[in-house]
Motif scaffolding. Structure first.
Motif, PDB file in Angstrom:
ATOM      1  N   ILE A   1     105.191 -20.577  61.139  1.00  0.00           N
ATOM      2  CA  ILE A   1     104.299 -20.789  62.257  1.00  0.00           C
ATOM      3  C   ILE A   1     103.182 -21.206  61.682  1.00  0.00           C
ATOM      4  N   ARG A   2     103.073 -21.386  60.173  1.00  0.00           N
ATOM      5  CA  ARG A   2     102.423 -23.015  60.070  1.00  0.00           C
ATOM      6  C   ARG A   2     103.448 -24.283  59.992  1.00  0.00           C
ATOM      7  N   SER A   3     104.380 -24.161  60.009  1.00  0.00           N
ATOM      8  CA  SER A   3     105.266 -25.322  60.043  1.00  0.00           C
ATOM      9  C   SER A   3     105.788 -25.474  61.238  1.00  0.00           C
ATOM     10  N   PHE A   4     105.397 -24.446  62.462  1.00  0.00           N
ATOM     11  CA  PHE A   4     105.767 -24.621  63.936  1.00  0.00           C
ATOM     12  C   PHE A   4     104.708 -25.199  64.453  1.00  0.00           C
ATOM     13  N   PHE A   5     103.900 -25.199  63.886  1.00  0.00           N
ATOM     14  CA  PHE A   5     101.487 -25.718  64.013  1.00  0.00           C
ATOM     15  C   PHE A   5     102.525 -27.166  63.485  1.00  0.00           C
ATOM     16  N   THR A   6     102.255 -27.529  62.708  1.00  0.00           N
ATOM     17  CA  THR A   6     102.963 -28.959  61.785  1.00  0.00           C
ATOM     18  C   THR A   6     103.202 -29.996  62.837  1.00  0.00           C
ATOM     19  N   GLU A   7     104.557 -29.300  62.645  1.00  0.00           N
ATOM     20  CA  GLU A   7     105.689 -30.042  63.293  1.00  0.00           C
ATOM     21  C   GLU A   7     105.203 -30.482  65.062  1.00  0.00           C
ATOM     22  N   VAL A   8     104.473 -29.353  66.057  1.00  0.00           N
ATOM     23  CA  VAL A   8     104.538 -29.732  67.045  1.00  0.00           C
ATOM     24  C   VAL A   8     103.228 -30.427  66.695  1.00  0.00           C
ATOM     25  N   TYR A   9     101.743 -30.570  66.100  1.00  0.00           N
ATOM     26  CA  TYR A   9     100.664 -31.610  65.956  1.00  0.00           C
ATOM     27  C   TYR A   9     101.751 -33.279  66.190  1.00  0.00           C
ATOM     28  N   GLU A  10     102.669 -33.026  64.794  1.00  0.00           N
ATOM     29  CA  GLU A  10     102.840 -34.238  64.638  1.00  0.00           C
ATOM     30  C   GLU A  10     103.800 -34.665  66.471  1.00  0.00           C
TER      31      GLU A  10
END
Length: 158
Positions: A114-123
């Motif tokens: 989930i952390r990786s997903f949020f980081t990628e979506v933030y970009e």
């Protein structure tokens, strides 16, 4: 004897009684909430659901905004982990520097994914904000953004 079919319904047959149990389909709903508490992007990442279920998911996510607001002042991290729970569903949040909230309603996923997903979506979200015609309160209607969010969810959240 237990049998499981494709529609995620489960039936339990016992020699004494016959009971039918309903298992819910996997839940994965993602929302970006703008600075004024208006959703600027919404997607159900597990496919279309009936309208009542969609309204319930929207209600749960919107009602968790108070919990997000409380947690964001207690943490220095943008990733707030699980901030709210409802009927076996978890709401995980991510807060940007501009006070935009990313909310994910799920049925128990790995915190690292989930952390990786949020980081990628933030970009991806930052790229949308770089568009001079887009404001932080404008709904995101880009098909390309939607496609990339769904691909990230498929890759990182399963």
């Amino acid at each position: 004897k237990i049998s499981l079919d494709k529609e995620y319904s489960c039936s339990l047959n016992n020699s004494r009684s016959k009971t039918k149990l309903q298992m819910s389909a996997p839940t994965l709903t993602f929302v970006i909430v703008g600075q004024e508490d208006h959703p600027i992007y919404e997607v159900d990442l597990t496919g279309p659901k009936e309208q009542q279920t969609q309204y319930l998911h929207q209600f749960v996510l919107h009602s968790s905004l108070d919990a997000v607001d409380e947690q964001m002042w207690l943490s220095k991290e943008p990733h707030l982990k699980v901030v709210d729970r409802f009927n076996g569903l978890n709401v995980t949040a991510f807060v940007t520097a501009g006070n935009t909230r990313f909310l994910l309603l799920h049925d128990g996923r790995s915190d690292d994914s989930i952390r990786s997903f949020f980081t990628e979506v933030y970009e991806l979200y930052l790229r949308v904000l770089l568009n001079p015609f887009h404001t932080p309160t404008t709904r995101i209607t880009s098909r390309e953004f939607d496609r990339k969010v769904k691909l990230l969810a498929k890759r990182l959240l399963g």
